[in-house]
Design an enzyme around this catalytic site. Structure first.
Site, mmCIF file in Angstrom:
data_model
loop_
_atom_site.group_PDB
_atom_site.id
_atom_site.type_symbol
_atom_site.label_atom_id
_atom_site.label_comp_id
_atom_site.label_asym_id
_atom_site.label_seq_id
_atom_site.Cartn_x
_atom_site.Cartn_y
_atom_site.Cartn_z
ATOM 1 N N ASP A 1 6.235 -24.408 2.746
ATOM 2 C CA ASP A 1 6.608 -24.817 4.097
ATOM 3 C C ASP A 1 8.130 -24.834 4.099
ATOM 4 O OD1 ASP A 1 7.362 -26.186 6.383
ATOM 5 O OD2 ASP A 1 5.518 -27.355 6.424
ATOM 6 N N HIS A 2 8.733 -23.769 4.648
ATOM 7 C CA HIS A 2 10.177 -23.614 4.450
ATOM 8 C C HIS A 2 10.978 -24.740 5.088
ATOM 9 C CE1 HIS A 2 9.884 -21.537 8.381
ATOM 10 N NE2 HIS A 2 11.083 -22.007 8.548
ATOM 11 N N ARG B 1 0.812 -1.233 0.000
ATOM 12 C CA ARG B 1 0.000 0.000 0.000
ATOM 13 C C ARG B 1 0.839 1.275 0.000
ATOM 14 N NH1 ARG B 1 -4.565 -1.404 4.380
ATOM 15 N NH2 ARG B 1 -2.701 -2.119 5.415
ATOM 16 N N LYS C 1 2.338 -20.029 5.115
ATOM 17 C CA LYS C 1 1.498 -20.522 6.204
ATOM 18 C C LYS C 1 1.060 -19.338 7.080
ATOM 19 C CE LYS C 1 4.682 -20.930 9.873
ATOM 20 N NZ LYS C 1 4.969 -21.334 11.157
ATOM 21 N N HIS D 1 4.999 -27.634 9.985
ATOM 22 C CA HIS D 1 6.393 -28.042 9.747
ATOM 23 C C HIS D 1 6.683 -29.453 10.247
ATOM 24 C CE1 HIS D 1 6.983 -23.978 8.649
ATOM 25 N NE2 HIS D 1 7.101 -23.490 9.862
ATOM 26 N N LYS E 1 9.294 -22.494 22.605
ATOM 27 C CA LYS E 1 10.070 -21.258 22.635
ATOM 28 C C LYS E 1 10.765 -21.162 23.987
ATOM 29 C CE LYS E 1 7.844 -18.525 19.173
ATOM 30 N NZ LYS E 1 8.988 -18.543 18.260
ATOM 31 N N ASP F 1 1.543 -23.288 15.096
ATOM 32 C CA ASP F 1 2.616 -22.589 14.408
ATOM 33 C C ASP F 1 3.699 -23.555 13.915
ATOM 34 O OD1 ASP F 1 3.657 -20.061 13.580
ATOM 35 O OD2 ASP F 1 5.244 -20.303 15.063
ATOM 36 N N LYS G 1 14.637 -27.238 3.565
ATOM 37 C CA LYS G 1 15.950 -27.377 4.194
ATOM 38 C C LYS G 1 16.663 -28.606 3.634
ATOM 39 C CE LYS G 1 14.804 -24.937 8.404
ATOM 40 N NZ LYS G 1 15.802 -23.878 8.329
ATOM 41 N N GLU H 1 13.461 -23.524 20.084
ATOM 42 C CA GLU H 1 13.992 -22.175 19.875
ATOM 43 C C GLU H 1 14.465 -21.639 21.214
ATOM 44 O OE1 GLU H 1 11.822 -19.377 17.394
ATOM 45 O OE2 GLU H 1 10.510 -21.058 16.868
#
Lengths: 313, 506
Positions: free
Chosen positions: B195-196, B60, B166, B258, B358, B253, B200, B234
């Protein structure tokens, strides 16, 4: 580890074995030494070749092609001489946790003793894995070619594609002069992936090859053979370049070195810049070692390239 | 049929790259700056892009082409990772970058885009091929697809593909609705759900490892494998994304997408060929074989966690509920662990433990395949030192594979010790591994959907977690239940202990 005037292959094998014990002792604790091996790489070099440079090339190759490397230094002498030493090439890819090592045997052999080399080298081949001969010095090909599955030469330095044709009659062959062209060829192929440009290819009957130096190198002859245009114009210039043109001289595609690693690519009026990393013995060998089987494209243009090179002989 | 390019040499060249324009919706967003443009620059640097290539960024914000290029230049410089920034390569690449301001909710945006595509296509010779990349809010996916379809942009003289990031819905019903909306304008085979994780190198290498070698596949079943642990940990918290994360949670998530895709890659049957449909058929089949849990089983076989405050390395770390934008009473799972079972002949009875969280002690993603112990302990029990064989597929940070086995300690006596045989992806091949986005962008441009998620796969994975979502929705958790910097709630350890297993501490 040892240097003698004659060589006992069994002694070398024992020294290779001891090498691993010594390495393990040096590395105390749980993190031991990891041995990696994917082939036997025989490098035949002149004794006058810079040993540090050869060693560095082999050390770099070990990371991607972990091998038992056997460096044969050929001494230009009519006196019988053979000596050997064993060492390890190690690196630490996992921080400080684990050391990876490959074996290296260095043999110095006079021309007079070259007939003895196959018998010395055969017991040193790693079983069940490919054997590749990097014939930096051509002296070794005759006697050692028979034990190698692939022979790698560099006809840019020897200026002898006809010799490559001869080797190819008996061995699978790779030429670093051909590998030197990969980036150029890939870029040309990429341009003609575009359907608009591919449709124009039939009209591009002329190749213009600009070379530096006194006469075109083997790479330039390979390029001309691969482009397979009905007319090739050779011209001497300041920078290496190649262009595809129509019969009337209208330039469609031009790639030229702009100094250092830079190249300029022009397709019609559109100019882009790209990087061609400088080709070193290491990068060229890395590419050739990755190809274990037949290289149909190379084999398909070899005779034509030899014929073109013959014109400049 | 079009003539073939006579210059191709598949033995030595990387993959063929067709000409195309990539249209990025959300071009002013974080994903574009951090991942997409740096990945495209790296592809340009390595001469992987066609000369007939262009990027059209849309968002935008009003910006000129030049301003967009300047902005992207800064981003690429910052996020180029391990690739050199070369001025001349950038300048060439920048000439392929274009920008137009537009609101995806406004029909004019698509009319302007059509005009822009024509102009850019003419200038850059993109051949009418267009990859639309939706890097927008998920709520705008359907609207954007409709806008493209209504403007006639979903079809053209070249191919048209739609890449979607996603989340693909927030539950099974919304995932079905999203697919339905996208299919109004794009065929399923033109929809690329990214889906990264599947991009890999190690995840791709799982297939090479399993199906390229003859020695592992015979062991790859319930007879030899005791259980599988899949971990995506993580070390950081939500880092300012509290508001977004509060709506997602670890189960949605990470696990639903994943990790279930990774699990499907580990457990799927060999496909008949390596074409996209065959591979995705097998992944989908595996996901559909995951046992659908009852509410009672869902509570027993899953653990939700949320990190609380802690002091790590002399620094006070806030708990999730103290993070900016997070409800102080939030019931969001920042940690989720699930025991899945696959109901087929190969895997019946083998637990697949999947966890993600996390603020765990370290950033690590791995798959640990634990084999059954030797049937008779000939050398006596060796305590902790003689564990079963373990195959470790490391996804990050050090991509690679390790096999743990026992060996005799040198010297008198028969004392065993575990040793590890390691294969490290980066150091073994010495080349820079392409980032997941480089791989996936190339795949989408080439038209290889193997590493992309198909509608039936998305729906099967939502169906697998649906009973857990439902059970958790009815619970009131006593959060926080683990301190930041630890390996998650105690209940997670107990879940494994019930079957005599323990979580690995990677």
């Amino acid at each position: 580890v040892s240097a003698t005037s004659t060589i006992d292959p069994e002694k070398i094998r024992k020294e290779l074995s001891d090498l691993w014990v010594d390495l393990a002792k040096e590395k105390e604790g749980d993190a031991g030494v990891l041995r990696a091996c994917s082939m036997t790489l025989i490098a035949v070099v002149d004794e006058t070749d810079d040993p540090a440079q050869i060693g560095e090339t082999i050390a770099m190759l070990m990371r991607e092609h972990p091998s038992r490397a056997i460096v044969v230094r050929v001494r230009d002498s009519s006196e019988f001489y053979l000596s050997a030493q064993v060492l390890a090439q190690c690196w630490m890819p996992f921080g400080d946790r684990r050391q990876i090592c490959c074996e290296q045997v260095e043999i110095t052999a006079s021309l007079a003793s070259s007939g003895d080399l196959p018998a010395v080298l055969l017991p040193l081949m790693v079983a069940d894995l490919p054997v590749v001969l990097w014939a930096r010095a051509r002296a070794g090909i005759g006697v050692l070619g028979g034990i190698a599955g692939k022979v790698i030469v560099d006809s840019d330095t020897a200026s002898d594609i006809a010799g490559v044709v001869e080797i190819s009659k008996h061995h699978r062959v790779g030429d670093m002069a051909w590998a030197r062209l990969t980036r150029w060829r890939e870029l040309i192929a990429q341009i003609f992936e575009n359907k608009c440009y591919l449709a124009e290819l039939g009209g591009l009957t002329r190749a213009r090859i600009t070379y530096t130096g006194g006469k075109p190198k083997a790479s330039a002859c390979y390029l001309a053979a691969w482009l397979d245009r009905s007319e090739t114009i050779w011209e001497q210039g300041e920078e290496d370049a190649v262009a595809l043109e129509s019969a009337t001289g209208e330039v469609h595609t031009r790639i030229r070195r702009t100094g250092g690693e830079g190249v300029e690519v022009t397709v019609h009026e559109q100019v882009t810049n790209a990087i061609f990393p400088v080709a070193t013995d290491y990068t060229l060998l890395r590419e050739e070692l990755s190809i274990a089987g037949r290289d149909d494209v190379f084999e398909g243009i070899l005779s034509r390239a030899a014929e073109l090179a013959g014109r400049f002989a | 049929m079009a003539a073939a390019n006579p210059f191709q040499d598949p033995l030595r060249f990387e993959r063929k790259m067709p000409e195309c324009a990539v249209v990025i919706f959300g071009a002013n967003g974080d994903l574009t700056k951090r991942k997409l443009l740096p990945a495209l620059y790296r592809l340009a640097y390595e001469r992987r892009l066609s000369p007939g290539f262009a990027v059209i960024g849309i968002s935008r914000t009003a910006m000129s082409h030049e301003q967009f290029r300047e902005k992207m230049r800064d981003s690429v410089k910052q996020f180029k990772e391990n690739t050199e920034f070369d001025e001349s390569v950038w300048n060439s690449f920048a000439e392929s970058l274009f920008y137009m301001a537009g609101d995806v909710a406004d029909a004019n945006c698509y009319t302007n885009l059509a005009k822009c595509l024509d102009e850019v296509g003419e200038e850059r010779k993109t051949g009418g091929n267009v990859l639309f990349y939706l890097s927008t809010q998920p709520s705008q996916y359907a609207e954007t697809a409709a806008g493209l379809g209504n403007a006639g942009l979903a079809k053209g003289k070249g191919w048209r593909r739609l890449v979607v990031e996603k989340p693909f819905g927030h539950d099974l019903a919304s995932a079905k609705k999203l697919s339905h909306d996208l299919h109004e304008h794009f065929e399923e085979h033109d929809v690329y759900r990214i889906d990264h994780y599947l991009g890999k190198e190690t995840v791709q290498n799982i297939m090479a490892f399993r199906f390229g070698n003859g020695i592992f596949e015979p062991l790859w079943n319930r007879r030899y494998i005791n259980h599988v642990q899949i971990t995506a940990a993580e070390s950081i918290g939500v880092e300012g994304r509290g508001a977004y994360y509060q709506e997602a949670g670890a189960l949605r998530d990470m696990i639903q997408n994943h990790l279930l895709q990774v699990m499907a890659t580990v457990a799927m049957e060999p496909s008949a060929s390596f074409d996209a449909d065959s591979v995705r058929d097998e992944r989908s089949k595996l996901l559909r074989s995951i046992r659908t849990m009852t509410s009672e089983e869902a509570l027993k076989n899953s653990v939700a966690g949320q990190y609380g405050p802690a002091r790590i390395g002399g620094q006070d770390m806030p708990g999730f509920r103290e993070e900016k934008g997070v409800d102080p009473q939030s019931q969001t799972d920042t940690y989720a662990a699930v025991t899945f079972f696959v109901e087929n002949w190969r895997w019946a009875g083998v637990p697949f433990y999947v966890r993600s969280g996390k603020h765990l002690p370290k950033r690590v993603s791995e798959i640990a395949i634990e084999f059954n112990s030797a049937p008779h302990l000939l050398f006596g029990a060796g305590g902790d030192m003689t564990g079963p064989n373990l195959l470790l597929l490391r996804i990050q940070p050090e991509e690679g594979i390790s096999l743990k086995f026992l060996s005799k300690r040198p010297g008198a006596g028969m004392t065993l010790r575990p040793v590890s045989m390691d294969f490290n992806y980066g150091s073994s091949f010495g080349e820079r591994s392409p980032s997941a986005y480089e791989t996936l962008l190339l795949d989408a441009i080439i038209g290889d959907a193997t590493l992309y998620t198909r509608q039936d796969m998305v729906e099967a994975s939502w169906a697998a977690v649906a009973p857990i979502q439902e059970a958790w929705g009815n619970e009131k958790f006593n959060f926080p239940n683990y301190a930041a910097g630890t390996w998650g709630p105690e209940a997670s350890d107990k879940m494994l202990a019930r079957r005599g297993h323990i979580w690995r501490k990677p």
